[in-house]
Design an enzyme around this catalytic site. Structure first.
Site, PDB file in Angstrom:
ATOM      1  CG  ASP A   3     -44.681 -22.279 -22.024  1.00 24.98           C
ATOM      2  OD1 ASP A   3     -43.627 -22.780 -21.618  1.00 24.98           O
ATOM      3  OD2 ASP A   3     -45.247 -21.331 -21.437  1.00 24.98           O
ATOM      4  CG  HIS A  42     -39.985 -23.651 -18.746  1.00 30.39           C
ATOM      5  ND1 HIS A  42     -40.163 -22.729 -17.740  1.00 30.39           N
ATOM      6  CD2 HIS A  42     -39.334 -24.706 -18.170  1.00 30.39           C
ATOM      7  CE1 HIS A  42     -39.642 -23.199 -16.609  1.00 30.39           C
ATOM      8  NE2 HIS A  42     -39.140 -24.390 -16.853  1.00 30.39           N
TER       9      HIS A  42
END
Length: 303
Positions: free
Chosen positions: A66, A64
Site C-alpha cells: 500500500d 508493504h
C-alpha cells in the site's frame, strides 16, 4: 515561499470507501516531492491536478504494497510521456531489485535515468540538501524495515526594506551583502546597521511524515517542535492489541505523540478499512490534541 502538502491517498492496506492507499505530494517553493506511491497514485494526481513531470524526488517508506505498488506504473508513464530528466528515488535497498525485475521482464528500457539512494532503517540520515530544504530519514518500528521523512525548510536570506534603501541611496550592488547580514557603509564612512535596512526572514518550517510504526519514543527528539506532523493512526484505541500486533499506531497514541514532541499541528492518516466514517478517529485524537486534522484526499495543508 510555498510549503504545502496535498494528500493523494490515506487508506491502509487496500483502497476502500473512496479512499486510496498512501501517497502525498509536498510542494516546496514549486519543487514537488512525492512521498510514498500506493496503488492509484497516478489517477489521484490527474484528479487533483498534480503534474507528475514536475516530480524529481520520490520517497518510499517501506515495502508493504500500500506504500509502493503504484510506483512501477508511475515510472512507466513518465517514460512513455517522454521524460528525460534524472529522477531521484529513495527507499529500502530491495526496492531497486523489484524495479529492475519488473522492467527486465517487460523488456522496458527507460528513456531517463533513475538515481536510486537506499535508505538506512537503523539510523537517521540527511539524504537531500538543496537551496530550499534538507530532508532526513526517521527510523521507525514496523513489522519490516521502515523510515519516515523529515522535511526542514532552509532559512531564507534577510528581506530588504526597499523604501529605506532608496531613501539613503544604497547602490544595488550592496543588496546581496545586506541580505546576508552585512552593514552598509556609505562613501562618507557612515555606518548603517543591517537591522535598520533589512528584516529577518520567516522562521523555517518543518514537516514530518511518520509512516507505519508501532508507538515508540525513539524518534521523538528528531521531530521535536515540528510545524506539521503527519502520523499514521490506523486504529481507534479500543483496538490497541491489534495495533501492537501489526506494529501500527492508534489515533489516541498519535495525539499523545503530538503533545510530547510539541507539534503545532497533527495530521492523521493510514486509516483501516474497517472505518467507513473517520469521525471517531478524529474525535479520539482531538480529545488529546485539539489541533488535529484528517488526511482527507485532495486536501492541501499549508505548513
Amino acid at each position: 515561499m510555498k510549503f504545502e502538502v496535498t494528500i493523494l491517498g490515506s487508506s491502509s492496506a487496500t483502497p476502500i470507501y473512496n479512499r486510496n492507499p498512501t501517497s502525498q505530494v509536498l510542494n516546496i517553493n514549486e519543487r514537488l516531492y512525492l512521498i510514498d506511491c500506493g496503488e492509484g497514485t497516478q489517477q489521484q494526481m490527474l484528479r487533483f491536478d498534480v503534474r507528475a513531470s514536475r516530480i524529481d524526488h520520490i520517497f518510499i517508506s517501506h515495502l508493504h504494497g500500500d506504500h509502493y505498488l503504484g510506483l512501477i506504473g508511475l515510472l512507466s508513464s513518465l517514460h512513455l510521456n517522454g521524460r528525460k530528466k534524472t529522477l531521484k528515488l529513495f527507499g529500502p535497498i530491495h526496492l531497486k531489485e523489484i524495479i529492475d525485475l519488473q522492467f527486465k521482464y517487460s523488456e522496458t528500457t527507460l528513456q531517463y535515468d533513475i538515481e536510486f539512494i537506499a535508505t538506512d532503517p537503523n539510523k537517521a540520515q540527511t539524504i537531500v540538501t538543496n537551496d530550499d530544504v534538507t530532508i532526513e530519514t526517521i527510523p521507525l518500528n514496523h513489522r519490516i524495515e521502515c523510515t519516515g521523512f523529515l522535511f526542514r525548510e532552509k532559512k531564507r536570506l534577510r528581506k530588504l526594506i526597499k523604501d529605506e534603501l532608496e531613501r539613503i541611496g544604497v547602490p544595488v550592488e550592496h543588496y546581496t551583502a545586506l541580505k546576508k547580514g552585512a552593514n552598509y557603509v556609505n562613501p562618507e564612512g557612515k555606518v548603517y546597521k543591517n537591522d535598520t535596512l533589512t528584516i529577518d526572514s520567516e522562521t523555517p518550517k518543518t514537516y514530518v511524515y511518520c509512516s507505519d510504526t508501532l508507538y515508540s519514543e525513539s524518534y521523538f527528539d528528531q521531530i521535536n517542535n515540528v510545524d506539521l506532523l503527519y502520523h499514521e493512526a490506523t486504529f481507534l484505541h479500543n483496538m490497541l492489541d491489534r495495533a501492537n500486533e501489526t506494529h501500527h499506531t492508534t489515533a489516541l497514541q498519535a495525539a499523545e505523540i503530538a503533545v510530547k514532541v510539541h507539534a503545532k499541528k497533527l495530521l492523521i492518516g493510514h486509516f483501516s478499512a474497517r472505518y467507513k466514517s473517520l469521525d471517531e478517529l478524529l474525535e479520539e485524537a482531538q480529545s488529546v490534541f485539539p489541533n488535529t486534522a484528517l488526511a482527507i484526499e485532495g486536501k492541501t495543508f499549508v505548513i
